[in-house]
Write a protein that holds these residues in place. Structure first.
Motif, PDB file in Angstrom:
ATOM      1  N   ASP A  19       0.845  -1.195   0.000  1.00  0.00           N
ATOM      2  CA  ASP A  19       0.000   0.000   0.000  1.00  0.00           C
ATOM      3  C   ASP A  19       0.882   1.246   0.000  1.00  0.00           C
ATOM      4  OD1 ASP A  19      -2.057   1.835   0.277  1.00  0.00           O
ATOM      5  OD2 ASP A  19      -2.496   1.340   2.361  1.00  0.00           O
ATOM      6  N   ILE A  20       1.912   1.230   0.847  1.00  0.00           N
ATOM      7  CA  ILE A  20       2.811   2.385   0.977  1.00  0.00           C
ATOM      8  C   ILE A  20       3.528   2.678  -0.327  1.00  0.00           C
ATOM      9  CG2 ILE A  20       4.946   3.164   2.079  1.00  0.00           C
ATOM     10  CD1 ILE A  20       3.997   1.679   4.629  1.00  0.00           C
ATOM     11  N   ILE A  21       4.077   1.651  -0.982  1.00  0.00           N
ATOM     12  CA  ILE A  21       4.891   1.931  -2.174  1.00  0.00           C
ATOM     13  C   ILE A  21       4.087   1.984  -3.472  1.00  0.00           C
ATOM     14  CG2 ILE A  21       7.135   1.211  -1.308  1.00  0.00           C
ATOM     15  CD1 ILE A  21       6.726  -1.467  -2.762  1.00  0.00           C
ATOM     16  N   SER A  22       2.802   1.687  -3.401  1.00  0.00           N
ATOM     17  CA  SER A  22       1.975   1.848  -4.606  1.00  0.00           C
ATOM     18  C   SER A  22       1.215   3.169  -4.592  1.00  0.00           C
ATOM     19  CB  SER A  22       0.987   0.685  -4.747  1.00  0.00           C
ATOM     20  OG  SER A  22       0.112   0.619  -3.640  1.00  0.00           O
ATOM     21  N   THR A  23       1.280   3.892  -3.482  1.00  0.00           N
ATOM     22  CA  THR A  23       0.708   5.237  -3.405  1.00  0.00           C
ATOM     23  C   THR A  23       1.700   6.205  -4.049  1.00  0.00           C
ATOM     24  OG1 THR A  23      -0.441   4.691  -1.353  1.00  0.00           O
ATOM     25  CG2 THR A  23      -0.115   7.021  -1.825  1.00  0.00           C
ATOM     26  N   PRO A  24       1.255   7.149  -4.891  1.00  0.00           N
ATOM     27  CA  PRO A  24       2.192   8.054  -5.567  1.00  0.00           C
ATOM     28  C   PRO A  24       3.208   8.690  -4.614  1.00  0.00           C
ATOM     29  CG  PRO A  24      -0.003   8.362  -6.454  1.00  0.00           C
ATOM     30  CD  PRO A  24      -0.147   7.410  -5.296  1.00  0.00           C
ATOM     31  N   ILE A  25       4.462   8.682  -5.034  1.00  0.00           N
ATOM     32  CA  ILE A  25       5.562   9.238  -4.245  1.00  0.00           C
ATOM     33  C   ILE A  25       6.220  10.352  -5.051  1.00  0.00           C
ATOM     34  CG2 ILE A  25       7.814   8.754  -3.197  1.00  0.00           C
ATOM     35  CD1 ILE A  25       6.871   5.841  -2.813  1.00  0.00           C
ATOM     36  N   ASP A  26       6.327  11.520  -4.461  1.00  0.00           N
ATOM     37  CA  ASP A  26       6.971  12.652  -5.138  1.00  0.00           C
ATOM     38  C   ASP A  26       8.401  12.282  -5.531  1.00  0.00           C
ATOM     39  OD1 ASP A  26       4.753  14.229  -4.875  1.00  0.00           O
ATOM     40  OD2 ASP A  26       5.465  15.302  -3.101  1.00  0.00           O
ATOM     41  N   GLY A  27       8.737  12.568  -6.773  1.00  0.00           N
ATOM     42  CA  GLY A  27      10.088  12.301  -7.260  1.00  0.00           C
ATOM     43  C   GLY A  27      10.224  10.990  -7.996  1.00  0.00           C
ATOM     44  N   LEU A  28       9.166  10.162  -7.981  1.00  0.00           N
ATOM     45  CA  LEU A  28       9.216   8.883  -8.687  1.00  0.00           C
ATOM     46  C   LEU A  28       8.132   8.823  -9.748  1.00  0.00           C
ATOM     47  CD1 LEU A  28       9.723   6.312  -5.778  1.00  0.00           C
ATOM     48  CD2 LEU A  28      11.473   7.364  -7.220  1.00  0.00           C
ATOM     49  N   SER A  29       8.488   8.298 -10.897  1.00  0.00           N
ATOM     50  CA  SER A  29       7.504   8.106 -11.961  1.00  0.00           C
ATOM     51  C   SER A  29       6.720   6.824 -11.694  1.00  0.00           C
ATOM     52  CB  SER A  29       8.210   7.990 -13.309  1.00  0.00           C
ATOM     53  OG  SER A  29       8.961   6.778 -13.367  1.00  0.00           O
ATOM     54  N   PRO A  30       5.537   6.670 -12.307  1.00  0.00           N
ATOM     55  CA  PRO A  30       4.802   5.403 -12.163  1.00  0.00           C
ATOM     56  C   PRO A  30       5.646   4.194 -12.589  1.00  0.00           C
ATOM     57  CG  PRO A  30       3.368   7.077 -13.089  1.00  0.00           C
ATOM     58  CD  PRO A  30       4.741   7.675 -13.054  1.00  0.00           C
ATOM     59  N   LYS A  31       6.460   4.373 -13.619  1.00  0.00           N
ATOM     60  CA  LYS A  31       7.310   3.274 -14.074  1.00  0.00           C
ATOM     61  C   LYS A  31       8.318   2.878 -12.992  1.00  0.00           C
ATOM     62  CE  LYS A  31      10.452   1.910 -17.822  1.00  0.00           C
ATOM     63  NZ  LYS A  31      11.114   2.339 -19.089  1.00  0.00           N
ATOM     64  N   GLN A  32       8.909   3.874 -12.338  1.00  0.00           N
ATOM     65  CA  GLN A  32       9.856   3.578 -11.258  1.00  0.00           C
ATOM     66  C   GLN A  32       9.155   2.886 -10.095  1.00  0.00           C
ATOM     67  OE1 GLN A  32      11.308   7.734 -11.155  1.00  0.00           O
ATOM     68  NE2 GLN A  32      13.373   6.879 -10.954  1.00  0.00           N
ATOM     69  N   GLN A  33       7.980   3.379  -9.735  1.00  0.00           N
ATOM     70  CA  GLN A  33       7.273   2.763  -8.617  1.00  0.00           C
ATOM     71  C   GLN A  33       6.869   1.327  -8.915  1.00  0.00           C
ATOM     72  OE1 GLN A  33       4.909   6.573  -6.954  1.00  0.00           O
ATOM     73  NE2 GLN A  33       4.592   4.700  -5.784  1.00  0.00           N
ATOM     74  N   LEU A  34       6.462   1.071 -10.149  1.00  0.00           N
ATOM     75  CA  LEU A  34       6.112  -0.293 -10.525  1.00  0.00           C
ATOM     76  C   LEU A  34       7.327  -1.206 -10.420  1.00  0.00           C
ATOM     77  CD1 LEU A  34       3.985  -2.264 -11.552  1.00  0.00           C
ATOM     78  CD2 LEU A  34       4.591  -1.609 -13.892  1.00  0.00           C
ATOM     79  N   ALA A  35       8.484  -0.706 -10.840  1.00  0.00           N
ATOM     80  CA  ALA A  35       9.717  -1.489 -10.742  1.00  0.00           C
ATOM     81  C   ALA A  35      10.083  -1.756  -9.284  1.00  0.00           C
ATOM     82  CB  ALA A  35      10.863  -0.770 -11.448  1.00  0.00           C
ATOM     83  N   ILE A  36       9.851  -0.780  -8.420  1.00  0.00           N
ATOM     84  CA  ILE A  36      10.117  -0.941  -6.993  1.00  0.00           C
ATOM     85  C   ILE A  36       9.169  -1.966  -6.380  1.00  0.00           C
ATOM     86  CG2 ILE A  36       9.908   0.264  -4.766  1.00  0.00           C
ATOM     87  CD1 ILE A  36      11.104   2.748  -6.257  1.00  0.00           C
ATOM     88  N   VAL A  37       7.887  -1.888  -6.747  1.00  0.00           N
ATOM     89  CA  VAL A  37       6.907  -2.872  -6.270  1.00  0.00           C
ATOM     90  C   VAL A  37       7.328  -4.279  -6.685  1.00  0.00           C
ATOM     91  CG1 VAL A  37       4.544  -3.711  -6.559  1.00  0.00           C
ATOM     92  CG2 VAL A  37       4.955  -1.272  -6.171  1.00  0.00           C
ATOM     93  N   LYS A  38       7.733  -4.429  -7.938  1.00  0.00           N
ATOM     94  CA  LYS A  38       8.142  -5.745  -8.427  1.00  0.00           C
ATOM     95  C   LYS A  38       9.381  -6.249  -7.695  1.00  0.00           C
ATOM     96  CE  LYS A  38       9.140  -8.402 -12.598  1.00  0.00           C
ATOM     97  NZ  LYS A  38       9.214  -8.407 -14.075  1.00  0.00           N
ATOM     98  N   SER A  39      10.332  -5.361  -7.455  1.00  0.00           N
ATOM     99  CA  SER A  39      11.549  -5.750  -6.738  1.00  0.00           C
ATOM    100  C   SER A  39      11.229  -6.258  -5.345  1.00  0.00           C
ATOM    101  CB  SER A  39      12.505  -4.550  -6.653  1.00  0.00           C
ATOM    102  OG  SER A  39      13.650  -4.867  -5.876  1.00  0.00           O
TER     103      SER A  39
END
Length: 293
Positions: free
Chosen positions: A122-142
């Motif tokens: 929930d925390i890392i799928s909520t928009p984070i300033d400074g990260l693009s959706p593509k970066q966040q998706l990669a972080i979620v997958k990692s």
């Protein structure tokens, strides 16, 4: 410097975690209390430290890193809660305090672990300033990969199946590269993704993380023999009592110490490939094998 940085990042991630837990409603107060007990029981916050320190090395704003650090600590906390359960390692102490199933009950501990894991995503799928959706998706997958079958859970399954058996060194190494190393590597990878790091930086820092992750586990196995229950915050000698294969068991105590030192040397060698002052994370690698907790 290292001690100060560990303390600073520990306090910071604890504040972020506390806020996320506070923001939960009070529909299930016992569950919320069990989650809080498990997540804020103490500890050095090694994985958040790596998120923050590698992110800082690569000039990622600390506010961008906060939720990444909190999320990986939620996953780590969940894993410890479940590891301590009677069906797993059956431990009654964690960081000198009653484990969650002792402080509450088994059902609450299972649910607290489940809820902390889902809170992480929930925390890392909520928009984070400074990260693009593509970066966040990669972080979620990692984080998902490091936490599940290919990482921590798979390693724990191998560990359970190897109890009461003597396994080969290669299998023990694979076990801990998954059970312990995967989440440590993930902490570094999350920061690399947030930094949109170059291929060379990625290769060097992931190499560093791989060696540090295994060194951390080898030292844990050593500490289970040489440290006291008070120092460990959990029963001393629990690995031997549970009849688990460990690095000292397979290599001897001195052999395990030599292995941990070689792993740290290999981690430091990876850092020489970076065009940055990586002193802080170099000091952290050295700290891994001199720590007593």
């Amino acid at each position: 410097m290292l001690t100060d940085a560990i303390k600073t990042y520990q306090q910071r991630v604890d504040q972020v975690l506390s806020q996320h837990l506070h923001n939960l409603d009070d529909a299930a107060p016992t569950l919320k209390a069990a989650m809080t007990h498990g997540a804020l029981l103490g500890g050095k916050r090694i994985r958040p430290f790596l998120v923050y320190s590698v992110g800082n090395l690569l000039n990622v704003p600390i506010t961008t890193l906060d939720n990444l650090a909190a999320a990986i600590e939620c996953v780590h906390a969940y894993s410890l809660i479940h590891d301590d359960l009677p069906a797993m390692d059956d431990d009654c102490l964690r960081r000198g305090q009653p484990t969650v199933h002792i402080a509450f009950d088994e059902a609450s501990a299972i649910l607290a672990g489940d809820a902390l894991q889902t809170l992480a995503f929930d925390i890392i799928s909520t928009p984070i300033d400074g990260l693009s959706p593509k970066q966040q998706l990669a972080i979620v997958k990692s984080l998902a990969k490091a936490s599940g079958y290919q990482g921590m859970c798979g390693g724990q399954a191998i560990d359970l199946s190897a109890t009461n058996q003597r396994i080969e060194l290669a299998r023990l190494t694979e076990l801990h590269n998954k059970k312990t190393g995967a989440l440590i590597s993930c902490a570094v990878e999350m920061a690399l993704i947030a930094a949109d790091a170059s291929e060379s930086d990625y290769a060097a820092l992931m190499g560093y993380a791989h060696h540090v992750g295994l060194a951390f586990q080898v030292q844990d196995d050593i500490l289970d023999i040489i440290a006291s229950t008070e120092e460990l915050g959990k029963p001393q000698g629990s690995d031997e009592q549970s009849n688990k294969s460990t690095f000292p068991q397979l290599l001897g105590l001195e052999g395990a110490k030599q292995t941990s030192q070689q792993l740290v040397d290999d981690a430091l060698s990876e850092l020489t490939k970076l065009p940055y002052n990586s002193q802080l994370i170099a000091d952290f690698a050295r700290y891994i094998i001199v720590r007593r907790i």
